[in-house]
Design an enzyme around this catalytic site. Structure first.
Site, PDB file in Angstrom:
ATOM      1  N   ASP A   1       0.981  -1.410  -0.290  1.00  0.00           N
ATOM      2  CA  ASP A   1       0.056   0.097   0.096  1.00  0.00           C
ATOM      3  C   ASP A   1       0.675   1.224   0.081  1.00  0.00           C
ATOM      4  O   ASP A   1       0.273   2.341   0.185  1.00  0.00           O
ATOM      5  CB  ASP A   1      -1.251  -0.168   1.322  1.00  0.00           C
ATOM      6  CG  ASP A   1      -1.272  -0.982   1.052  1.00  0.00           C
ATOM      7  OD1 ASP A   1      -2.180  -1.441  -0.178  1.00  0.00           O
ATOM      8  OD2 ASP A   1      -1.952  -2.295   1.934  1.00  0.00           O
TER       9      ASP A   1
ATOM     10  N   LYS B   1       1.629   1.794  -5.019  1.00  0.00           N
ATOM     11  CA  LYS B   1       2.167   0.961  -5.830  1.00  0.00           C
ATOM     12  C   LYS B   1       0.948   1.829  -7.682  1.00  0.00           C
ATOM     13  O   LYS B   1       2.100   1.734  -8.949  1.00  0.00           O
ATOM     14  CB  LYS B   1       2.207  -0.057  -5.935  1.00  0.00           C
ATOM     15  CG  LYS B   1       3.527  -0.684  -5.341  1.00  0.00           C
ATOM     16  CD  LYS B   1       3.584  -1.783  -4.741  1.00  0.00           C
ATOM     17  CE  LYS B   1       1.976  -2.302  -4.621  1.00  0.00           C
ATOM     18  NZ  LYS B   1       1.915  -2.266  -2.693  1.00  0.00           N
TER      19      LYS B   1
ATOM     20  N   ASN C   1      -4.847 -10.513  -3.770  1.00  0.00           N
ATOM     21  CA  ASN C   1      -4.875  -9.522  -2.403  1.00  0.00           C
ATOM     22  C   ASN C   1      -4.529  -8.217  -2.893  1.00  0.00           C
ATOM     23  O   ASN C   1      -3.939  -7.275  -1.336  1.00  0.00           O
ATOM     24  CB  ASN C   1      -3.541 -10.331  -1.404  1.00  0.00           C
ATOM     25  CG  ASN C   1      -2.404 -10.590  -2.097  1.00  0.00           C
ATOM     26  OD1 ASN C   1      -2.867 -10.967  -3.222  1.00  0.00           O
ATOM     27  ND2 ASN C   1      -1.661 -11.702  -1.356  1.00  0.00           N
TER      28      ASN C   1
ATOM     29  N   GLY D   1      -4.220  -4.239  -3.295  1.00  0.00           N
ATOM     30  CA  GLY D   1      -5.530  -3.090  -4.092  1.00  0.00           C
ATOM     31  C   GLY D   1      -4.822  -2.277  -4.085  1.00  0.00           C
ATOM     32  O   GLY D   1      -4.197  -1.720  -3.536  1.00  0.00           O
ATOM     33  N   HIS D   2      -4.864  -1.859  -6.139  1.00  0.00           N
ATOM     34  CA  HIS D   2      -4.366  -0.841  -6.305  1.00  0.00           C
ATOM     35  C   HIS D   2      -4.552   0.836  -6.601  1.00  0.00           C
ATOM     36  O   HIS D   2      -5.422   0.139  -7.615  1.00  0.00           O
ATOM     37  CB  HIS D   2      -3.285  -1.218  -7.627  1.00  0.00           C
ATOM     38  CG  HIS D   2      -2.649  -1.737  -6.589  1.00  0.00           C
ATOM     39  ND1 HIS D   2      -1.112  -2.509  -7.968  1.00  0.00           N
ATOM     40  CD2 HIS D   2      -1.340  -2.738  -5.919  1.00  0.00           C
ATOM     41  CE1 HIS D   2      -0.395  -2.996  -7.104  1.00  0.00           C
ATOM     42  NE2 HIS D   2      -0.949  -3.666  -5.615  1.00  0.00           N
TER      43      HIS D   2
ATOM     44  N   GLN E   1       1.915  -6.051  -3.625  1.00  0.00           N
ATOM     45  CA  GLN E   1       2.117  -6.232  -1.874  1.00  0.00           C
ATOM     46  C   GLN E   1       3.847  -5.269  -1.743  1.00  0.00           C
ATOM     47  O   GLN E   1       3.724  -4.575  -2.313  1.00  0.00           O
ATOM     48  CB  GLN E   1       2.454  -7.966  -1.526  1.00  0.00           C
ATOM     49  CG  GLN E   1       1.214  -8.434  -1.694  1.00  0.00           C
ATOM     50  CD  GLN E   1       0.214  -9.351  -2.372  1.00  0.00           C
ATOM     51  OE1 GLN E   1       1.441  -9.634  -3.351  1.00  0.00           O
ATOM     52  NE2 GLN E   1      -0.562  -8.551  -2.711  1.00  0.00           N
TER      53      GLN E   1
ATOM     54  N   GLY F   1      -0.066  13.750  -2.908  1.00  0.00           N
ATOM     55  CA  GLY F   1      -1.579  13.897  -3.344  1.00  0.00           C
ATOM     56  C   GLY F   1      -2.056  12.468  -4.204  1.00  0.00           C
ATOM     57  O   GLY F   1      -1.345  12.075  -5.060  1.00  0.00           O
TER      58      GLY F   1
END
Ligand code: GDP
Ligand code: IMO
Ligand code: MG
Length: 426
Positions: A13, A16, A38, A40-41, A224, A417
């Protein structure tokens, strides 16, 4: 033969998705090499925000082709759902997304076994995302996995599924005293994937190597983070794949000699979801800084919605992941989240059993005893949207320079941001 790898340098997190999406227009191909849904981008532009789990973060640039490599574990249900959602947003996917015929599949029994195992472990649970990742990689290495190519042959799939479900049911019943799964129902559901998935299946290794020979630019997108790597992370509180640089070669079938850039994404502080050691964690700190970082940085899991644990930047851990990955550049993200704090801390050593060290311990028991030793920096005010280092407050520049000098890696990008526009190239 330029391959650029983008890797999370911490526990995931780091941003990426944002960085890959920004670099994608300069690339011909964006390829995922490990992990599964697994991940979450998050990608944000204009007033839109989208979280990708399996599809590479280049999909929103029509000129970029996306590849899901052999090293990824694919949940066909999650994949088709994601493809359809992206199509509904108005983006072409067919002809722009290829998935490796050799990638392994995640089946409902992987999730069932994972759930049962986490329950069984009780206090020792890893706190996984529940997406079946670990059990799917176990089957891959036990050589009992089912691959994308098997989806294309109904008879082979029926036989393999029946064998796999019978075995998993025996485990669920016998070891975990858990509910079993219906073989026939699952076979019926999964044989129907052959036609849906067929247009996307390719020998992606051949495709990528031909593209490289042709001079095309490939961006390999890690999922990850390095400290969740099954070998180099905080084992056993890790994921079951190799987010670190070596995983790119085995997860795509591209040679290491093709890689010329390795970008480490560094969040300006640290976060972690799930269980496991986290030396710089601010948990219930009297000033409430951990909670402040969570609130301002919206630190809630993009996949599970769990609150992320937050803490100060850990340069001991980062020096270690820099060595393992050979970062050529750093992309610092979420600098804006630190704005408004009076002072900032950066961990440069650990104190373990009364002795100071700058080495990252690679056994759990030692790491759990590590107490952070900090350098303190002056805080800074708003930095959102700053377009050059010179536009930043001097104290923010000091903070960045210290980290870059400590790691001996130049900073190529600073993000202030979530949006594409809120980024400076250095
Ligand atoms: P990933 O898994 O590494 O792609 O990161 P996630 O998407 O799970 O989490 C990063 C979160 O931070 C997302 O909500 C992004 O939109 C957001 N984000 C990325 N860069 C920045 C940044 O520089 N500042 C702020 N405030 N948010 C950012
Ligand atoms: P992205 O790509 C943060 C964590 C889980 C758990 C451990 C093992 O968005 O950075 P798993 O389901 O992989 O077996 O869980 O790894 N984890 C992540 N944490 N970001 C991720 O992905 C993660 N993927 C897995 O919380 O601690
Ligand atoms: Mg994420």
């Amino acid at each position: 033969m330029p391959v650029t790898i983008v890797i999370g340098s911490q526990w995931g997190d780091e941003g990426k998705g944002k960085v890959v999406d920004l670099l994608a227009p300069e690339m011909d191909i964006v390829a995922r090499y490990q992990g599964g849904a697994n991940a979450g981008h998050t990608i944000a532009w204009d007033d839109k925000k989208f979280v990708l789990h399996l599809i590479p973060s280049g999909i929103f640039h029509e000129g970029t082709t996306c590849v899901i490599g052999n090293g990824v574990v694919i949940d066909p249900v999650a994949l088709m759902k994601e493809i359809n959602t992206i199509k509904e947003l108005g983006f072409e996917v067919e002809g722009r997304l290829f998935i490796s015929h050799n990638a392994h599949l995640i089946m409902p029994y992987h999730k069932a076994v994972e759930q049962a195992r986490e329950r069984y472990r009780d206090a020792g649970a890893i706190g996984t995302t529940g997406r079946g990742i670990g059990p799917a990689y176990v089957d891959k290495f036990a050589r009992t996995g089912i691959r994308v190519v098997d989806l294309l042959d109904r008879d082979v799939l029926r036989r393999k599924l029946k064998d796999a479900i019978d075995e998993k049911n025996a485990i669920l019943r016998g070891v975990y005293d858990a509910e079993t799964l219906d073989v026939d129902q699952m076979i019926e559901e999964y044989v129907a994937f052959d036609q849906e998935i067929d247009p996307f299946v390719k020998n992606t290794t051949e495709y990528l190597n031909a593209a490289l020979k042709d001079g095309q630019r490939v961006l390999a997108e890690g999922a990850q983070g390095s400290l969740l790597d099954v070998d180099f992370g905080t084992y056993p509180f890790v994921t079951s794949s190799h987010p670190t640089a070596g995983g790119c070669c085995t997860g795509l079938g591209v040679p290491p000699t093709a890689v010329d850039r390795v970008i480490g994404i560094v969040k300006a502080y640290s976060t972690r979801v799930g269980n496991g050691p986290f030396p710089t964690e601010l948990d219930g700190d009297p000033e409430g800084i951990g909670q402040k970082l969570r609130d301002v940085g919206h630190e809630y899991g993009a996949t599970t919605g769990r609150p992320r644990r937050c803490g100060w930047l850990d340069l001991v851990a980062l020096r270690y992941t820099t060595a393992v990955n050979g970062f050529t550049d750093l992309a610092i993200t979420k600098l804006d989240v630190l704005a408004g704090l009076d002072e900032l801390k950066v961990c440069t050593r650990y104190r373990i059993d009364g002795k100071e060290t700058d080495r990252f311990p690679n056994d759990l028991a030692t790491l759990e005893r590590a107490e952070p030793v900090y350098e303190t920096f002056h805080g800074f005010g708003d930095v959102t949207g700053a377009d050059s280092l010179d536009a930043l407050p001097a104290t923010a520049r000091d903070y960045l320079r210290f980290a870059s000098d400590f790691l001996d890696v130049p900073i190529a990008m600073v993000s202030t941001g979530p949006k594409r526009s809120e980024t400076m190239m250095v």
